[in-house]
Scaffold this motif. Structure first.
Motif, PDB file in Angstrom:
ATOM      1  N   GLU A  79      11.662   6.259 -18.563  1.00 38.95           N
ATOM      2  CA  GLU A  79      11.938   7.677 -18.790  1.00 38.95           C
ATOM      3  C   GLU A  79      10.780   8.560 -18.357  1.00 38.95           C
ATOM      4  O   GLU A  79      10.434   9.564 -18.997  1.00 38.95           O
ATOM      5  CB  GLU A  79      12.332   7.929 -20.257  1.00 38.95           C
ATOM      6  N   LEU A  80      10.185   8.175 -17.232  1.00 42.85           N
ATOM      7  CA  LEU A  80       9.158   8.972 -16.584  1.00 42.85           C
ATOM      8  C   LEU A  80       9.755   9.606 -15.327  1.00 42.85           C
ATOM      9  O   LEU A  80      10.845   9.235 -14.888  1.00 42.85           O
ATOM     10  CB  LEU A  80       7.967   8.096 -16.194  1.00 42.85           C
ATOM     11  N   ALA A  81       9.037  10.532 -14.720  1.00 42.16           N
ATOM     12  CA  ALA A  81       9.479  11.088 -13.447  1.00 42.16           C
ATOM     13  C   ALA A  81       9.538   9.979 -12.404  1.00 42.16           C
ATOM     14  O   ALA A  81       8.686   9.083 -12.406  1.00 42.16           O
ATOM     15  CB  ALA A  81       8.517  12.185 -13.002  1.00 42.16           C
ATOM     16  N   PRO A  82      10.531  10.003 -11.520  1.00 38.93           N
ATOM     17  CA  PRO A  82      10.670   8.931 -10.537  1.00 38.93           C
ATOM     18  C   PRO A  82       9.427   8.726  -9.668  1.00 38.93           C
ATOM     19  O   PRO A  82       9.198   7.626  -9.173  1.00 38.93           O
ATOM     20  CB  PRO A  82      11.869   9.374  -9.697  1.00 38.93           C
ATOM     21  N   ASP A  83       8.628   9.781  -9.479  1.00 36.42           N
ATOM     22  CA  ASP A  83       7.426   9.670  -8.646  1.00 36.42           C
ATOM     23  C   ASP A  83       6.160   9.505  -9.484  1.00 36.42           C
ATOM     24  O   ASP A  83       5.048   9.691  -8.971  1.00 36.42           O
ATOM     25  CB  ASP A  83       7.296  10.886  -7.735  1.00 36.42           C
ATOM     26  N   TRP A  84       6.292   9.093 -10.743  1.00 33.97           N
ATOM     27  CA  TRP A  84       5.127   9.022 -11.646  1.00 33.97           C
ATOM     28  C   TRP A  84       4.047   8.105 -11.098  1.00 33.97           C
ATOM     29  O   TRP A  84       2.854   8.391 -11.208  1.00 33.97           O
ATOM     30  CB  TRP A  84       5.572   8.521 -13.029  1.00 33.97           C
ATOM     31  N   PHE A  85       4.423   6.988 -10.499  1.00 35.17           N
ATOM     32  CA  PHE A  85       3.438   6.018 -10.025  1.00 35.17           C
ATOM     33  C   PHE A  85       2.812   6.399  -8.677  1.00 35.17           C
ATOM     34  O   PHE A  85       1.823   5.770  -8.259  1.00 35.17           O
ATOM     35  CB  PHE A  85       4.068   4.625  -9.890  1.00 35.17           C
ATOM     36  N   ASP A  86       3.377   7.389  -7.984  1.00 34.40           N
ATOM     37  CA  ASP A  86       2.911   7.696  -6.629  1.00 34.40           C
ATOM     38  C   ASP A  86       1.408   7.980  -6.567  1.00 34.40           C
ATOM     39  O   ASP A  86       0.695   7.374  -5.748  1.00 34.40           O
ATOM     40  CB  ASP A  86       3.698   8.870  -6.048  1.00 34.40           C
ATOM     41  N   PRO A  87       0.876   8.883  -7.397  1.00 39.03           N
ATOM     42  CA  PRO A  87      -0.575   9.109  -7.323  1.00 39.03           C
ATOM     43  C   PRO A  87      -1.395   7.918  -7.804  1.00 39.03           C
ATOM     44  O   PRO A  87      -2.524   7.719  -7.357  1.00 39.03           O
ATOM     45  CB  PRO A  87      -0.790  10.339  -8.228  1.00 39.03           C
ATOM     46  N   ALA A  88      -0.819   7.100  -8.687  1.00 44.00           N
ATOM     47  CA  ALA A  88      -1.542   5.931  -9.204  1.00 44.00           C
ATOM     48  C   ALA A  88      -1.780   4.899  -8.109  1.00 44.00           C
ATOM     49  O   ALA A  88      -2.836   4.249  -8.070  1.00 44.00           O
ATOM     50  CB  ALA A  88      -0.771   5.304 -10.360  1.00 44.00           C
ATOM     51  N   VAL A  89      -0.807   4.731  -7.217  1.00 43.37           N
ATOM     52  CA  VAL A  89      -0.910   3.665  -6.210  1.00 43.37           C
ATOM     53  C   VAL A  89      -1.292   4.181  -4.828  1.00 43.37           C
ATOM     54  O   VAL A  89      -1.463   3.378  -3.901  1.00 43.37           O
ATOM     55  CB  VAL A  89       0.395   2.846  -6.125  1.00 43.37           C
ATOM     56  N   LYS A  90      -1.446   5.498  -4.684  1.00 47.29           N
ATOM     57  CA  LYS A  90      -1.915   6.023  -3.399  1.00 47.29           C
ATOM     58  C   LYS A  90      -3.315   5.455  -3.139  1.00 47.29           C
ATOM     59  O   LYS A  90      -4.187   5.546  -3.988  1.00 47.29           O
ATOM     60  CB  LYS A  90      -1.959   7.548  -3.426  1.00 47.29           C
ATOM     61  N   ASP A  91      -3.507   4.854  -2.010  1.00 47.07           N
ATOM     62  CA  ASP A  91      -4.767   4.156  -1.701  1.00 47.07           C
ATOM     63  C   ASP A  91      -5.042   3.033  -2.695  1.00 47.07           C
ATOM     64  O   ASP A  91      -6.202   2.720  -2.997  1.00 47.07           O
ATOM     65  CB  ASP A  91      -5.949   5.135  -1.684  1.00 47.07           C
ATOM     66  N   GLY A  92      -3.990   2.420  -3.218  1.00 42.60           N
ATOM     67  CA  GLY A  92      -4.149   1.345  -4.194  1.00 42.60           C
ATOM     68  C   GLY A  92      -4.786   0.103  -3.596  1.00 42.60           C
ATOM     69  O   GLY A  92      -4.654  -0.179  -2.400  1.00 42.60           O
ATOM     70  N   ASN A  93      -5.424  -0.673  -4.452  1.00 49.93           N
ATOM     71  CA  ASN A  93      -6.168  -1.862  -4.038  1.00 49.93           C
ATOM     72  C   ASN A  93      -5.257  -3.090  -3.958  1.00 49.93           C
ATOM     73  O   ASN A  93      -5.571  -4.160  -4.478  1.00 49.93           O
ATOM     74  CB  ASN A  93      -7.320  -2.108  -5.020  1.00 49.93           C
ATOM     75  N   SER A  94      -4.117  -2.929  -3.300  1.00 45.00           N
ATOM     76  CA  SER A  94      -3.133  -4.005  -3.208  1.00 45.00           C
ATOM     77  C   SER A  94      -3.608  -5.093  -2.252  1.00 45.00           C
ATOM     78  O   SER A  94      -4.404  -4.842  -1.338  1.00 45.00           O
ATOM     79  CB  SER A  94      -1.780  -3.460  -2.752  1.00 45.00           C
ATOM     80  N   VAL A  95      -3.099  -6.306  -2.475  1.00 44.41           N
ATOM     81  CA  VAL A  95      -3.513  -7.466  -1.687  1.00 44.41           C
ATOM     82  C   VAL A  95      -2.282  -8.276  -1.278  1.00 44.41           C
ATOM     83  O   VAL A  95      -1.430  -8.573  -2.114  1.00 44.41           O
ATOM     84  CB  VAL A  95      -4.475  -8.368  -2.487  1.00 44.41           C
ATOM     85  N   LEU A  96      -2.209  -8.604   0.003  1.00 43.91           N
ATOM     86  CA  LEU A  96      -1.205  -9.534   0.500  1.00 43.91           C
ATOM     87  C   LEU A  96      -1.865 -10.901   0.620  1.00 43.91           C
ATOM     88  O   LEU A  96      -2.884 -11.047   1.302  1.00 43.91           O
ATOM     89  CB  LEU A  96      -0.682  -9.071   1.866  1.00 43.91           C
ATOM     90  N   ARG A  97      -1.310 -11.888  -0.058  1.00 45.60           N
ATOM     91  CA  ARG A  97      -1.873 -13.244  -0.061  1.00 45.60           C
ATOM     92  C   ARG A  97      -0.957 -14.171   0.731  1.00 45.60           C
ATOM     93  O   ARG A  97       0.249 -14.239   0.465  1.00 45.60           O
ATOM     94  CB  ARG A  97      -2.035 -13.757  -1.487  1.00 45.60           C
ATOM     95  N   LEU A  98      -1.522 -14.885   1.678  1.00 43.74           N
ATOM     96  CA  LEU A  98      -0.817 -15.940   2.402  1.00 43.74           C
ATOM     97  C   LEU A  98      -1.234 -17.255   1.763  1.00 43.74           C
ATOM     98  O   LEU A  98      -2.412 -17.622   1.789  1.00 43.74           O
ATOM     99  CB  LEU A  98      -1.200 -15.924   3.879  1.00 43.74           C
ATOM    100  N   LEU A  99      -0.276 -17.962   1.201  1.00 45.63           N
ATOM    101  CA  LEU A  99      -0.554 -19.153   0.405  1.00 45.63           C
ATOM    102  C   LEU A  99      -0.056 -20.413   1.095  1.00 45.63           C
ATOM    103  O   LEU A  99       1.071 -20.460   1.588  1.00 45.63           O
ATOM    104  CB  LEU A  99       0.157 -19.041  -0.949  1.00 45.63           C
ATOM    105  N   HIS A 100      -0.905 -21.432   1.073  1.00 47.64           N
ATOM    106  CA  HIS A 100      -0.515 -22.748   1.577  1.00 47.64           C
ATOM    107  C   HIS A 100      -0.826 -23.780   0.513  1.00 47.64           C
ATOM    108  O   HIS A 100      -1.970 -23.918   0.081  1.00 47.64           O
ATOM    109  CB  HIS A 100      -1.295 -23.075   2.850  1.00 47.64           C
ATOM    110  N   TYR A 101       0.217 -24.476   0.072  1.00 49.45           N
ATOM    111  CA  TYR A 101       0.065 -25.623  -0.823  1.00 49.45           C
ATOM    112  C   TYR A 101       0.277 -26.882   0.021  1.00 49.45           C
ATOM    113  O   TYR A 101       1.410 -27.199   0.385  1.00 49.45           O
ATOM    114  CB  TYR A 101       1.107 -25.586  -1.946  1.00 49.45           C
ATOM    115  N   PRO A 102      -0.792 -27.588   0.382  1.00 51.09           N
ATOM    116  CA  PRO A 102      -0.625 -28.783   1.218  1.00 51.09           C
ATOM    117  C   PRO A 102       0.152 -29.871   0.488  1.00 51.09           C
ATOM    118  O   PRO A 102       0.349 -29.820  -0.732  1.00 51.09           O
ATOM    119  CB  PRO A 102      -2.071 -29.226   1.474  1.00 51.09           C
TER     120      PRO A 102
END
Length: 317
Positions: free
Chosen positions: A157-180
């Motif tokens: 029950e927040l505004a649909p764009d509530w997270f936009d400023p929180a994640v702008k320039d967010g420190n997200s990480v894409l991980r490529l995983l290998h389980y041999p």
């Protein structure tokens, strides 16, 4: 153990979000609130891009160990580049995880205010299309993540764009995983029981069996989405922000049956983080007389991430 999770966790389609954003938000959010996990189809990440990413991932991890280790940054906490096999350990676990991985972060322009907190990407010399493929995939995950956070905002029950400023320039990480492949008598699990640190995780590659979530009933449930669908789960930052309304559920990757232990496993999780200076502070709508605030002390996303990386052995105290 249940043979399938489909009887428990619903599969939701992001096609429904355009036609009925509130209905999609309720279905997606309810799955998050009950399980901390959701299955999401029609997520918008192009199929041909995903197929190209799998190919490039397998090619990279097939490189000689000495060559891969050239891209391991000692003291970097695994933030970027290569992390060797048997480095990460789940909090409280006895055995290190049976995996190696590569991290790609958000590209920042020179002089950006977060340049000292978010490391620059490094890129291997080969495969030749590694950089272009994963910059494109990072952007596609980013777009899908923004849409899913908008649904969570509606559910709360927040505004649909509530997270936009929180994640702008967010420190997200894409991980490529290998389980041999693992020996038949290996005592470890491929990834020990843990919770994710971030807001939400978007995962491709769970079609190969092994991923399990710990249900509130105490039962380990297998998580195996249909081909091409994502597994999405709550991270500890979102759990803290929502005062445990949305739970960050314990999960693991178990060793395969003996007949599959010679088969490698690949996956690509996108750990969606807020910006380093975002303050994780309990949402007013998630606390009250019947739900006291479990996290009265706010903490920045950067400080919280550092604490957790120390716990899992990627950063030294």
């Amino acid at each position: 153990m249940s043979d399938t999770i489909f009887a428990e966790v619903p599969l939701v389609s992001m096609k429904d979000q355009d036609a009925d954003p509130d209905g999609f938000a309720q279905a997606f959010g309810a799955s998050f609130q009950r399980f901390g996990f959701a299955m999401v189809s029609d997520h918008g990440v192009p199929h041909d891009l995903i197929e190209r990413a799998w190919k490039v991932t397998a090619e990279f991890f097939a490189l000689p160990e000495e060559e891969k280790r050239r891209y391991h940054l000692a003291g970097g906490g695994g933030a970027r580049g290569y992390t060797p096999y048997k480095t990460e350990i789940a909090k409280g676990a006895e055995h290190v995880d049976l995996k190696e991985f590569w991290h790609i972060g958000r590209p920042l322009p020179e002089g950006h205010r977060f340049a000292d907190l978010m490391a620059a990407n490094i890129w291997p010399d080969r495969p030749a299309d590694f950089r272009d493929t994963f910059i494109e995939l990072f952007e596609a995950f980013d777009r899908a993540g923004d849409r899913l956070l908008s649904a969570i905002a509606r559910y709360l029950e927040l505004a649909p764009d509530w997270f936009d400023p929180a994640v702008k320039d967010g420190n997200s990480v894409l991980r490529l995983l290998h389980y041999p492949p693992v020996p038949a008598d290996a005592p470890e699990v491929r990834a020990g029981a843990h919770e994710d640190i971030n807001l939400i995780t978007l995962l491709l590659g769970a079609e190969e069996s092994g991923l399990q979530l710990l249900d509130r009933s105490g039962e380990w449930l297998p998580v195996k989405p249909p081909e091409g669908a994502m597994v999405v789960n709550v991270g500890d930052m979102l759990q803290r922000l929502t005062n445990n309304v949305l739970p960050s559920t314990t999960h693991r990757v178990v060793n395969p049956p003996v007949e599959r232990r010679g088969v490698p496993r690949y996956s690509m999780p996108f750990f969606l983080h807020p910006a380093p200076d975002f303050m994780i502070e309990t949402l007013p709508g998630c606390m009250g007389a019947d739900r006291p605030n479990l996290y009265p002390q706010p903490i920045s996303a950067h400080d919280y991430l550092h604490e957790r990386l120390v716990e899992i052995g990627l950063v030294k105290k």
